[in-house]
Design an enzyme around this catalytic site. Structure first.
Site, PDB file in Angstrom:
ATOM      1  N   LYS A  44       0.810  -1.228   0.000  1.00 22.89           N
ATOM      2  CA  LYS A  44       0.000   0.000   0.000  1.00 22.89           C
ATOM      3  C   LYS A  44       0.841   1.276   0.000  1.00 22.89           C
ATOM      4  O   LYS A  44       0.411   2.312  -0.490  1.00 22.89           O
ATOM      5  CB  LYS A  44      -0.941  -0.013   1.189  1.00 22.89           C
ATOM      6  CG  LYS A  44      -2.049  -1.066   1.002  1.00 22.89           C
ATOM      7  CD  LYS A  44      -3.301  -0.682   1.735  1.00 22.89           C
ATOM      8  CE  LYS A  44      -4.444  -1.594   1.336  1.00 22.89           C
ATOM      9  NZ  LYS A  44      -4.276  -2.944   1.928  1.00 22.89           N
ATOM     10  N   SER A  67       1.502  -9.917  -0.793  1.00 23.40           N
ATOM     11  CA  SER A  67       1.182  -8.487  -0.696  1.00 23.40           C
ATOM     12  C   SER A  67       1.571  -7.853   0.638  1.00 23.40           C
ATOM     13  O   SER A  67       1.821  -6.657   0.707  1.00 23.40           O
ATOM     14  CB  SER A  67      -0.310  -8.263  -0.951  1.00 23.40           C
ATOM     15  OG  SER A  67      -1.105  -9.085  -0.114  1.00 23.40           O
ATOM     16  N   GLU A 101      -9.675   6.687   3.713  1.00 22.95           N
ATOM     17  CA  GLU A 101     -10.514   5.709   4.401  1.00 22.95           C
ATOM     18  C   GLU A 101      -9.630   4.505   4.712  1.00 22.95           C
ATOM     19  O   GLU A 101      -8.617   4.279   4.043  1.00 22.95           O
ATOM     20  CB  GLU A 101     -11.675   5.273   3.505  1.00 22.95           C
ATOM     21  CG  GLU A 101     -11.358   4.151   2.495  1.00 22.95           C
ATOM     22  CD  GLU A 101     -10.310   4.504   1.445  1.00 22.95           C
ATOM     23  OE1 GLU A 101     -10.157   5.696   1.124  1.00 22.95           O
ATOM     24  OE2 GLU A 101      -9.619   3.585   0.951  1.00 22.95           O
TER      25      GLU A 101
HETATM   26  C1  LIG Z   1      -5.154  -3.976   1.745  1.00 19.09           C
HETATM   27  C2  LIG Z   1      -4.487  -5.240   1.480  1.00 19.09           C
HETATM   28  C3  LIG Z   1      -4.913  -6.116   0.461  1.00 19.09           C
HETATM   29  C4  LIG Z   1      -6.141  -5.873  -0.367  1.00 19.09           C
HETATM   30  O1  LIG Z   1      -6.132  -4.704  -1.121  1.00 19.09           O
HETATM   31  P1  LIG Z   1      -5.914  -4.713  -2.694  1.00 19.09           P
HETATM   32  O2  LIG Z   1      -6.207  -3.321  -3.100  1.00 19.09           O
HETATM   33  O3  LIG Z   1      -6.861  -5.688  -3.291  1.00 19.09           O
HETATM   34  O4  LIG Z   1      -4.506  -5.084  -2.938  1.00 19.09           O
HETATM   35  C5  LIG Z   1      -4.178  -7.258   0.219  1.00 19.09           C
HETATM   36  N1  LIG Z   1      -3.091  -7.574   0.965  1.00 19.09           N
HETATM   37  C6  LIG Z   1      -2.656  -6.768   1.956  1.00 19.09           C
HETATM   38  C7  LIG Z   1      -1.448  -7.182   2.731  1.00 19.09           C
HETATM   39  C8  LIG Z   1      -3.339  -5.578   2.256  1.00 19.09           C
HETATM   40  O5  LIG Z   1      -2.894  -4.798   3.257  1.00 19.09           O
END
Ligand SMILES: *Cc1c(COP(=O)(O)O)cnc(C)c1O
Length: 418
Positions: free
Chosen positions: A113, A402, A135
């Site tokens: 992010k 992610s 948000e």
């Molecule tokens: C917020 C988040 C997501 C989901 O958000 P996307 O916009 O779909 O990427 C996925 N993995 C992690 C670690 C997150 O913090």
């Protein structure tokens, strides 16, 4: 990134002068911000001028060399990019194919992010904005935004459902330490959807604020802009595969989809390449047939939410149904318009992954590779089991991790009785 690589980055970005998804040939979104029938800008009149200005400012910086230099410098020296592309030996042995993990969990603040928060805050600064709003659901985007605001010395207000404030208190404390004001939201169900409504409401009364949206959702240009700022993920995957295996594309790409930003960043430069099979995980919750789910592609119907047209979890009267998933980062009742489109035309294959499957995959990754993933990322890892019959020994499978699992330790400890 050294200078040589920066040049390669430039070449990559320049190969798609429009900056649109997949580079040349895939002219998406169209001029109105649509990916097929999804997307657009369904906003109150009062925001029209603000959103137009934002769009113009975004198109102006996209191909601007000085912006790119500033952005890539932060990605390198502040975030710690490039994130490694790691060949997972034991996981590969188990699944009988070659599995590489893109380590977004190693970024500063622990997830992808921050890539987007920094891109948008640089844009906000160029537009002369002094107040940032955002948000957040689980708090990850809130922390990334509060971090970017501390870095730039800008005011930061984060809207967060009161239920989430209580569930994710560590992230609330981090945001406050970083200097942000956390506004607990007590409309609706006190969760992400309500926090987003509240942020949009605030934006309407304070259109001079810059709204940093955390995923590939919202009115145009947000889905395109967030995808662009996350596209560094696929840009690096391309270069890292070339370095490590002498070929710049994988056979499979996998990621989890909440709103869709980490997935779109992972797919961005490969969408146009038909050699690459693209597979997404959405949060199945307790199972799509139970109603306790966040699997928007599986159960959603067309509707409008938060300024864009997409697939949506709603009842026959168009009332949004509350999504459920063990993962707070995936329980959004809508989905980014690009994901709705690519799933519809069959470019991506989407599996719902249930809570128990994600937990099992988190445990497996931890024990085989020593990596504790975020529960969201564990949904992507669980795709290996869904596709296991199709892998050939020499296939290259890239999965985006992610984020890291620190914030999910309570969930893991409870589930595994540790
Ligand atoms: C917020 C988040 C997501 C989901 O958000 P996307 O916009 O779909 O990427 C996925 N993995 C992690 C670690 C997150 O913090």
């Amino acid at each position: 990134m050294d200078t040589k690589n920066n040049k390669q980055n430039d070449a990559n970005l320049n190969s798609s002068p429009s900056g649109r998804l997949g580079g040349a040939g895939l002219e998406l979104p169209n001029d109105l911000g649509f990916y097929g029938e999804f997307g657009g800008a369904y906003i109150p009149e009062i925001l029209h001028g603000t959103v137009e200005k934002l769009k113009e400012a975004f198109y102006a910086i996209k191909d601007d060399a000085s912006f790119r230099a500033e952005y890539y410098d932060l990605l390198k020296n502040y975030v710690g990019r490039p994130s490694p592309l790691y060949f997972a030996t034991r996981l590969s042995e188990k699944y009988g194919t070659k599995i590489y993990l893109k380590r977004e969990d190693l970024n500063h603040t622990g997830a992808h992010k921050i890539n987007n928060a920094l891109g948008q805050i640089l844009l906000a600064k160029r537009m002369g904005k002094t107040r940032i709003i955002a948000e957040t659901g689980a708090g990850q985007h809130g922390v990334a935004t509060a971090t970017a605001c501390a870095l730039m010395g800008l005011e930061c207000i984060v809207f967060m459902g009161k239920t989430d404030v209580e569930r994710q208190f560590l992230n609330v404390q981090k945001m406050r330490m970083l200097g942000a004001t956390v506004e607990p939201v007590t409309s609706g169900n006190w969760t992400l959807k309500d926090a987003t409504n509240e942020a949009i409401r605030y934006w309407c009364s304070n259109p001079d604020s810059f709204y940093i949206i955390g995923s590939t959702v919202g009115p145009r240009p947000y889905p395109e802009m967030v995808a662009f700022f996350q596209s560094v993920i696929s840009e690096e995957i391309k270069r890292q595969l070339q370095e490590q295996i002498g070929r710049s594309y994988p056979d499979y790409l996998m990621a989890c989809v909440g709103g869709g930003s980490n997935a779109m960043g992972t797919y961005y430069h490969f969408l146009n390449d038909e050699r690459v099979k693209i597979i997404s995980a959405e949060a199945g919750g307790l199972g799509v047939e139970t109603g306790e789910t966040a699997a928007t592609i599986s159960v959603g119907t067309v509707g409008i939410i938060h300024g864009f047209r997409t697939l949506l979890m709603q009842d026959e009267d168009g009332q949004i149904t509350e999504p459920y998933s063990i993962s707070a980062g995936l329980d959004y009742p809508g989905i980014g318009p690009a994901h709705a489109h690519f799933a519809k035309i069959g470019r991506t294959k989407v599996y719902p992954v249930n809570d128990d499957e994600a937990l099992e995959a988190a445990f497996e990754l931890t024990r085989l590779e020593g990596i504790i993933p975020a529960i969201e990322s564990a949904h992507a890892m669980a795709l290996l089991k869904k596709e296991i019959g199709t892998f050939k020994p020499d296939d290259i499978v890239v999965i985006n991790v992610s984020g890291r699992g620190d914030k999910d330790m309570d969930t893991y400890v409870k589930h595994f009785n540790m």
